[in-house]
Design a protein around this motif. Sequence first.
Motif, PDB file in Angstrom:
ATOM      1  N   UNK A   5       0.835  -1.199   0.000  1.00 22.16           N
ATOM      2  CA  UNK A   5       0.000   0.000   0.000  1.00 22.16           C
ATOM      3  C   UNK A   5       0.868   1.247   0.000  1.00 22.16           C
ATOM      4  N   UNK A   6       0.322   2.365  -0.483  1.00 24.93           N
ATOM      5  CA  UNK A   6       1.103   3.607  -0.541  1.00 24.93           C
ATOM      6  C   UNK A   6       1.631   4.053   0.819  1.00 24.93           C
ATOM      7  N   UNK A   7       0.927   3.729   1.906  1.00 26.96           N
ATOM      8  CA  UNK A   7       1.389   4.157   3.228  1.00 26.96           C
ATOM      9  C   UNK A   7       2.678   3.448   3.631  1.00 26.96           C
ATOM     10  N   UNK A   8       2.977   2.330   3.000  1.00 26.02           N
ATOM     11  CA  UNK A   8       4.215   1.614   3.324  1.00 26.02           C
ATOM     12  C   UNK A   8       5.414   2.155   2.558  1.00 26.02           C
ATOM     13  N   UNK A   9       5.187   2.922   1.516  1.00 22.65           N
ATOM     14  CA  UNK A   9       6.285   3.420   0.687  1.00 22.65           C
ATOM     15  C   UNK A   9       7.300   4.219   1.500  1.00 22.65           C
ATOM     16  N   UNK A  10       6.883   5.195   2.340  1.00 23.34           N
ATOM     17  CA  UNK A  10       7.884   5.937   3.104  1.00 23.34           C
ATOM     18  C   UNK A  10       8.679   5.043   4.056  1.00 23.34           C
ATOM     19  N   UNK A  11       8.028   4.087   4.653  1.00 27.81           N
ATOM     20  CA  UNK A  11       8.728   3.174   5.566  1.00 27.81           C
ATOM     21  C   UNK A  11       9.770   2.363   4.810  1.00 27.81           C
ATOM     22  N   UNK A  12       9.398   1.873   3.648  1.00 27.70           N
ATOM     23  CA  UNK A  12      10.355   1.107   2.834  1.00 27.70           C
ATOM     24  C   UNK A  12      11.506   2.001   2.392  1.00 27.70           C
ATOM     25  N   UNK A  13      11.186   3.231   2.001  1.00 26.52           N
ATOM     26  CA  UNK A  13      12.239   4.160   1.576  1.00 26.52           C
ATOM     27  C   UNK A  13      13.178   4.473   2.737  1.00 26.52           C
ATOM     28  N   UNK A  14      12.603   4.676   3.937  1.00 23.52           N
ATOM     29  CA  UNK A  14      13.424   4.963   5.110  1.00 23.52           C
ATOM     30  C   UNK A  14      14.347   3.811   5.443  1.00 23.52           C
ATOM     31  N   UNK A  15      13.826   2.591   5.364  1.00 17.60           N
ATOM     32  CA  UNK A  15      14.634   1.412   5.647  1.00 17.60           C
ATOM     33  C   UNK A  15      15.732   1.254   4.601  1.00 17.60           C
ATOM     34  N   UNK A  16      15.389   1.484   3.355  1.00 22.82           N
ATOM     35  CA  UNK A  16      16.395   1.385   2.289  1.00 22.82           C
ATOM     36  C   UNK A  16      17.491   2.430   2.493  1.00 22.82           C
ATOM     37  N   UNK A  17      17.106   3.633   2.860  1.00 19.32           N
ATOM     38  CA  UNK A  17      18.074   4.701   3.122  1.00 19.32           C
ATOM     39  C   UNK A  17      18.977   4.306   4.285  1.00 19.32           C
ATOM     40  N   UNK A  18      18.387   3.774   5.328  1.00 19.98           N
ATOM     41  CA  UNK A  18      19.148   3.348   6.510  1.00 19.98           C
ATOM     42  C   UNK A  18      20.172   2.301   6.115  1.00 19.98           C
ATOM     43  N   UNK A  19      19.729   1.305   5.380  1.00 22.55           N
ATOM     44  CA  UNK A  19      20.645   0.227   4.967  1.00 22.55           C
ATOM     45  C   UNK A  19      21.771   0.756   4.086  1.00 22.55           C
ATOM     46  N   UNK A  20      21.443   1.723   3.222  1.00 20.98           N
ATOM     47  CA  UNK A  20      22.438   2.235   2.284  1.00 20.98           C
ATOM     48  C   UNK A  20      23.444   3.183   2.934  1.00 20.98           C
ATOM     49  N   UNK A  21      23.055   3.831   4.025  1.00 22.94           N
ATOM     50  CA  UNK A  21      23.910   4.874   4.599  1.00 22.94           C
ATOM     51  C   UNK A  21      24.495   4.548   5.969  1.00 22.94           C
ATOM     52  N   UNK A  22      23.944   3.571   6.651  1.00 22.10           N
ATOM     53  CA  UNK A  22      24.310   3.333   8.051  1.00 22.10           C
ATOM     54  C   UNK A  22      25.809   3.165   8.261  1.00 22.10           C
ATOM     55  N   UNK A  23      26.442   2.323   7.473  1.00 23.37           N
ATOM     56  CA  UNK A  23      27.857   2.020   7.694  1.00 23.37           C
ATOM     57  C   UNK A  23      28.716   3.291   7.689  1.00 23.37           C
ATOM     58  N   UNK A  24      28.515   4.146   6.696  1.00 26.81           N
ATOM     59  CA  UNK A  24      29.329   5.365   6.619  1.00 26.81           C
ATOM     60  C   UNK A  24      28.969   6.364   7.716  1.00 26.81           C
ATOM     61  N   UNK A  25      27.678   6.473   8.013  1.00 24.97           N
ATOM     62  CA  UNK A  25      27.244   7.412   9.048  1.00 24.97           C
ATOM     63  C   UNK A  25      27.776   6.958  10.409  1.00 24.97           C
ATOM     64  N   UNK A  26      27.693   5.678  10.682  1.00 25.83           N
ATOM     65  CA  UNK A  26      28.205   5.164  11.955  1.00 25.83           C
ATOM     66  C   UNK A  26      29.724   5.324  12.028  1.00 25.83           C
ATOM     67  N   UNK A  27      30.423   5.059  10.950  1.00 26.74           N
ATOM     68  CA  UNK A  27      31.880   5.207  10.931  1.00 26.74           C
ATOM     69  C   UNK A  27      32.262   6.648  11.281  1.00 26.74           C
ATOM     70  N   UNK A  28      31.537   7.610  10.708  1.00 22.78           N
ATOM     71  CA  UNK A  28      31.797   9.014  10.988  1.00 22.78           C
ATOM     72  C   UNK A  28      31.540   9.326  12.473  1.00 22.78           C
ATOM     73  N   UNK A  29      30.420   8.858  12.990  1.00 19.62           N
ATOM     74  CA  UNK A  29      30.084   9.091  14.403  1.00 19.62           C
ATOM     75  C   UNK A  29      31.135   8.463  15.309  1.00 19.62           C
ATOM     76  N   UNK A  30      31.613   7.278  14.957  1.00 21.11           N
ATOM     77  CA  UNK A  30      32.632   6.594  15.758  1.00 21.11           C
ATOM     78  C   UNK A  30      33.938   7.381  15.756  1.00 21.11           C
ATOM     79  N   UNK A  31      34.270   8.020  14.644  1.00 27.95           N
ATOM     80  CA  UNK A  31      35.478   8.852  14.615  1.00 27.95           C
ATOM     81  C   UNK A  31      35.324  10.023  15.575  1.00 27.95           C
ATOM     82  N   UNK A  32      34.137  10.617  15.622  1.00 26.50           N
ATOM     83  CA  UNK A  32      33.906  11.749  16.519  1.00 26.50           C
ATOM     84  C   UNK A  32      33.957  11.322  17.984  1.00 26.50           C
ATOM     85  N   UNK A  33      33.405  10.158  18.279  1.00 25.69           N
ATOM     86  CA  UNK A  33      33.237   9.722  19.671  1.00 25.69           C
ATOM     87  C   UNK A  33      34.403   8.918  20.208  1.00 25.69           C
ATOM     88  N   UNK A  34      35.322   8.530  19.365  1.00 28.87           N
ATOM     89  CA  UNK A  34      36.464   7.742  19.829  1.00 28.87           C
ATOM     90  C   UNK A  34      36.008   6.379  20.300  1.00 28.87           C
TER      91      UNK A  34
END
Length: 162
Positions: A5-34
């Motif tokens: 259903x159309x209401x699931x589209x944003x959730x799927x997009x959010x999950x896809x974005x998370x999967x595609x970006x998490x590794x780099x975003x977490x790596x950056x945060x880990x550099x900041x936090x030591x």
Amino acid sequence: HGDGSPSEAPARQGLACYRATFREVYRYAAMLCGADRAAAEDLVSDAYLSTLTAARRGAVTEVSVGYLTTVVRHRFLGRMRSAEREERRLRLVASSPEPEEPLLPDRLATLPERERALLVLRYVDDLTMAQAAEELGMSTRAAESLAARAMRRLRRQEARDA
């Protein structure tokens, strides 16, 4: 429900974005936090949550690694500034000397009402500065400043009387 259903589209997009970006975003945060992995995880969670909230409001239309790392950086710097403010506040409290002698009622009587009330709540009733501030309807920072001013006034009185 997984029915496409159309209401699931944003959730799927959010999950896809998370999967595609998490590794780099977490790596950056880990550099900041030591070595503080929990802080890095909190930053990343906050970044995704605030980005999702902004996207739902329509304030963000395109999410990328660059956008998310910018959110992480801003959150990190904000926390760092908050920690520095708290440290300065604690140094101020530590540098405000406790009364060396008991607060004498005749000396307290010479203080303005709010100063007197604050010192009594803090040193006689043994409330924390935050609790005393709340009782008097002021910020903790204002109470700390008021207490320091009152203690200076009492020390000057004591020096004059000596």
